[in-house]
Scaffold this motif. Structure first.
Motif, PDB file in Angstrom:
ATOM      1  N   SER A  91      -1.929  30.402   4.477  1.00  0.00           N
ATOM      2  CA  SER A  91      -1.831  31.316   5.631  1.00  0.00           C
ATOM      3  C   SER A  91      -0.871  32.459   5.335  1.00  0.00           C
ATOM      4  N   ARG A  92       0.229  32.155   4.644  1.00  0.00           N
ATOM      5  CA  ARG A  92       1.193  33.205   4.279  1.00  0.00           C
ATOM      6  C   ARG A  92       0.562  34.208   3.316  1.00  0.00           C
ATOM      7  N   ILE A  93      -0.223  33.703   2.365  1.00  0.00           N
ATOM      8  CA  ILE A  93      -0.885  34.589   1.406  1.00  0.00           C
ATOM      9  C   ILE A  93      -1.885  35.495   2.116  1.00  0.00           C
ATOM     10  N   LYS A  94      -2.659  34.927   3.042  1.00  0.00           N
ATOM     11  CA  LYS A  94      -3.634  35.725   3.779  1.00  0.00           C
ATOM     12  C   LYS A  94      -2.947  36.814   4.598  1.00  0.00           C
ATOM     13  N   GLU A  95      -1.830  36.466   5.221  1.00  0.00           N
ATOM     14  CA  GLU A  95      -1.077  37.459   6.006  1.00  0.00           C
ATOM     15  C   GLU A  95      -0.552  38.570   5.099  1.00  0.00           C
ATOM     16  N   MET A  96      -0.085  38.196   3.919  1.00  0.00           N
ATOM     17  CA  MET A  96       0.439  39.187   2.986  1.00  0.00           C
ATOM     18  C   MET A  96      -0.681  40.118   2.513  1.00  0.00           C
ATOM     19  N   ILE A  97      -1.856  39.542   2.247  1.00  0.00           N
ATOM     20  CA  ILE A  97      -2.997  40.353   1.814  1.00  0.00           C
ATOM     21  C   ILE A  97      -3.361  41.380   2.884  1.00  0.00           C
ATOM     22  N   GLU A  98      -3.368  40.961   4.144  1.00  0.00           N
ATOM     23  CA  GLU A  98      -3.698  41.876   5.246  1.00  0.00           C
ATOM     24  C   GLU A  98      -2.734  43.061   5.280  1.00  0.00           C
ATOM     25  N   LYS A  99      -1.472  42.818   4.968  1.00  0.00           N
ATOM     26  CA  LYS A  99      -0.472  43.891   4.986  1.00  0.00           C
ATOM     27  C   LYS A  99      -0.559  44.777   3.748  1.00  0.00           C
ATOM     28  N   VAL A 100      -0.799  44.160   2.594  1.00  0.00           N
ATOM     29  CA  VAL A 100      -0.710  44.878   1.318  1.00  0.00           C
ATOM     30  C   VAL A 100      -2.019  45.580   0.951  1.00  0.00           C
ATOM     31  N   ALA A 101      -3.156  44.968   1.275  1.00  0.00           N
ATOM     32  CA  ALA A 101      -4.450  45.477   0.827  1.00  0.00           C
ATOM     33  C   ALA A 101      -4.692  46.951   1.176  1.00  0.00           C
ATOM     34  N   PRO A 102      -4.390  47.418   2.394  1.00  0.00           N
ATOM     35  CA  PRO A 102      -4.686  48.816   2.728  1.00  0.00           C
ATOM     36  C   PRO A 102      -3.828  49.832   1.975  1.00  0.00           C
ATOM     37  N   THR A 103      -2.781  49.377   1.297  1.00  0.00           N
ATOM     38  CA  THR A 103      -1.911  50.280   0.546  1.00  0.00           C
ATOM     39  C   THR A 103      -2.385  50.354  -0.906  1.00  0.00           C
ATOM     40  N   ASP A 104      -1.717  51.221  -1.679  1.00  0.00           N
ATOM     41  CA  ASP A 104      -2.006  51.293  -3.117  1.00  0.00           C
ATOM     42  C   ASP A 104      -0.921  50.596  -3.933  1.00  0.00           C
ATOM     43  N   ALA A 105      -0.099  49.794  -3.265  1.00  0.00           N
ATOM     44  CA  ALA A 105       0.994  49.102  -3.961  1.00  0.00           C
ATOM     45  C   ALA A 105       0.435  48.185  -5.051  1.00  0.00           C
ATOM     46  N   ARG A 106       1.110  48.195  -6.202  1.00  0.00           N
ATOM     47  CA  ARG A 106       0.701  47.293  -7.281  1.00  0.00           C
ATOM     48  C   ARG A 106       1.122  45.870  -6.944  1.00  0.00           C
ATOM     49  N   VAL A 107       0.296  44.918  -7.359  1.00  0.00           N
ATOM     50  CA  VAL A 107       0.530  43.519  -7.012  1.00  0.00           C
ATOM     51  C   VAL A 107       0.503  42.670  -8.274  1.00  0.00           C
ATOM     52  N   LEU A 108       1.482  41.794  -8.398  1.00  0.00           N
ATOM     53  CA  LEU A 108       1.505  40.804  -9.474  1.00  0.00           C
ATOM     54  C   LEU A 108       1.252  39.439  -8.847  1.00  0.00           C
ATOM     55  N   ILE A 109       0.171  38.785  -9.281  1.00  0.00           N
ATOM     56  CA  ILE A 109      -0.206  37.471  -8.749  1.00  0.00           C
ATOM     57  C   ILE A 109       0.195  36.416  -9.774  1.00  0.00           C
ATOM     58  N   THR A 110       1.016  35.466  -9.344  1.00  0.00           N
ATOM     59  CA  THR A 110       1.483  34.418 -10.256  1.00  0.00           C
ATOM     60  C   THR A 110       0.956  33.062  -9.799  1.00  0.00           C
TER      61      THR A 110
END
Length: 387
Positions: free
Chosen positions: A149-168
């Motif tokens: 649930s935390r990951i899904k919430e983070m995706i909702e916030k981050v996805a519309p931006t162009d911020a780079r993401v590192l997935i570990t």
């Protein structure tokens, strides 16, 4: 049954168009509107597979109808009906999104061919949308645990931006699902998402794969070739297992991130690229930096947002949902009836040590679907799911 709307203020022309369409194909359902205002109201209420729209009309002309329709029913294809003096306007409407235009008086063959082609295109667009939905479902993230649930919430916030993401996260945890969700929920979703498995490409070829090459750059470079960064322009590039990338390739990726420019192997010409970078790794990159195997400056460029995907052992409450999801998926792929899992079987699977994470669970569910009974039992799990 294809639904067609004819918007035409001249009664005689309207009747001719309707007669041609209904006599050509008895399955065509044809509605009519006497002017643009009436037409746009009908478009708001109904989903039409095709709209034939006159250009010069009282109250609301064809260009205004086309523009208004684009706001309420953007997928409705338009064929414009032009008088002799309206040809320039007809061409202009095609730039606005109209499929084609026909001239008055309508030529029978030209009209029917245009209608058939427009309806075929509409069907193709609809099919592509269905396929896109299937792709989205293919990369669906299953789970209701606090971690997911935390990951899904983070995706909702981050996805519309162009911020780079590192997935570990460890192998098999579903890092690629997070990457696909980030892309599909972004403003870049209509552009390509290009995946690069850095661990699967030999170090001597990774630069060519990422940045392309020019003819003669090396022995097998027989022609110019675009790299993954160029292919992903306006979209997303997913650098999976970036911890396995060579230091020389890391330097070029760093430049691409700093300057939004790349150069093909063997060329000194810069190519501007607009790419969002998502990276993933199963390694501890800070430890790799200490060993001199990963550039610290690249790490800080990539790790604007860090999303850690938990191991399956840390989200056991999601296992029943995952079993149901994989059972349905496997049944469809194998052409067999979906298997039910007994409560005891599910409980037993929840207690397993899933060192291979979700990927391992999926394989076990497939094995039990093929080899287990009509209802997968505790005995089936002990017999076919043992380590």
């Amino acid at each position: 049954m294809p639904k067609i709307l004819v918007i035409e203020d001249e009664v005689a022309i309207r009747r001719v168009l309707i007669k041609i369409l209904t006599e050509e194909n008895k399955e065509y359902e044809v509605d009519e509107a006497e002017d643009g205002l009436a037409g746009i109201e009908m478009i708001r209420k109904e989903d039409y597979d095709l709209v034939l729209c006159d250009i010069k009309m009282p109250k609301m002309d064809g260009v205004e109808v086309l523009e208004a329709s684009a706001k309420v029913k953007p997928d409705a294809p338009f064929v414009m009906i032009s008088g002799h003096g309206d040809l320039d306007t007809a061409v202009h409407t095609m730039k606005l999104g109209a499929y084609d235009y026909i001239s008055k008086p309508p030529d029978l063959n030209r009209l029917l061919n245009t209608v058939r082609n427009a309806l075929d295109k509409k069907e193709l667009v609809s099919e592509n949308k269905r396929l896109k939905k299937k792709v989205s479902k293919h990369f669906e993230m299953i789970g209701e645990s606090e971690a997911i649930s935390r990951i899904k919430e983070m995706i909702e916030k981050v996805a519309p931006t162009d911020a780079r993401v590192l997935i570990t996260g460890a192998n098999g945890t579903g890092k690629e699902l997070v990457a696909h969700w980030l892309h599909e929920k972004s403003d870049r979703s209509k552009a390509p998402m290009v995946e690069v498995n850095c661990a699967a490409i030999p170090s001597e070829l990774i630069e060519s794969e990422l940045f392309g090459h020019v003819k003669g750059a090396f022995t097998s470079a027989v022609k110019d070739r675009a790299g993954k960064f160029e292919t992903a322009n306006k979209g997303t590039i997913f650098l999976d297992e970036i911890g396995d990338m060579s230091l020389s390739a890391q330097a070029k990726v760093l430049r691409a991130l700093q300057e939004n420019r790349i150069s093909r192997v063997g060329s000194d010409k810069d190519i501007k690229v607009d790419v969002r970078v998502i990276a993933a790794t199963n390694k501890d990159l800070k430890a790799e930096i200490e060993k001199g195997k990963f550039r610290e400056d690249l790490y800080h460029r990539l790790a604007v947002i860090i999303i850690n995907v938990p191991a399956l052992n840390d989200r056991r409450e999601d296992i029943p949902l995952l079993i149901e999801h994989f059972a349905e998926k496997v049944a469809g792929e194998q052409g067999v009836q979906q298997k039910r899992f007994s409560k005891v079987a599910i409980k037993l699977l929840q207690e397993y040590d899933w060192t291979g994470n979700i990927r391992e669970l999926r394989n076990v569910v497939e094995r039990l679907t093929i080899l287990g009974g009509d209802e997968v039992s505790e005995g089936d799990v002990e017999l076919f799911a043992s380590k």
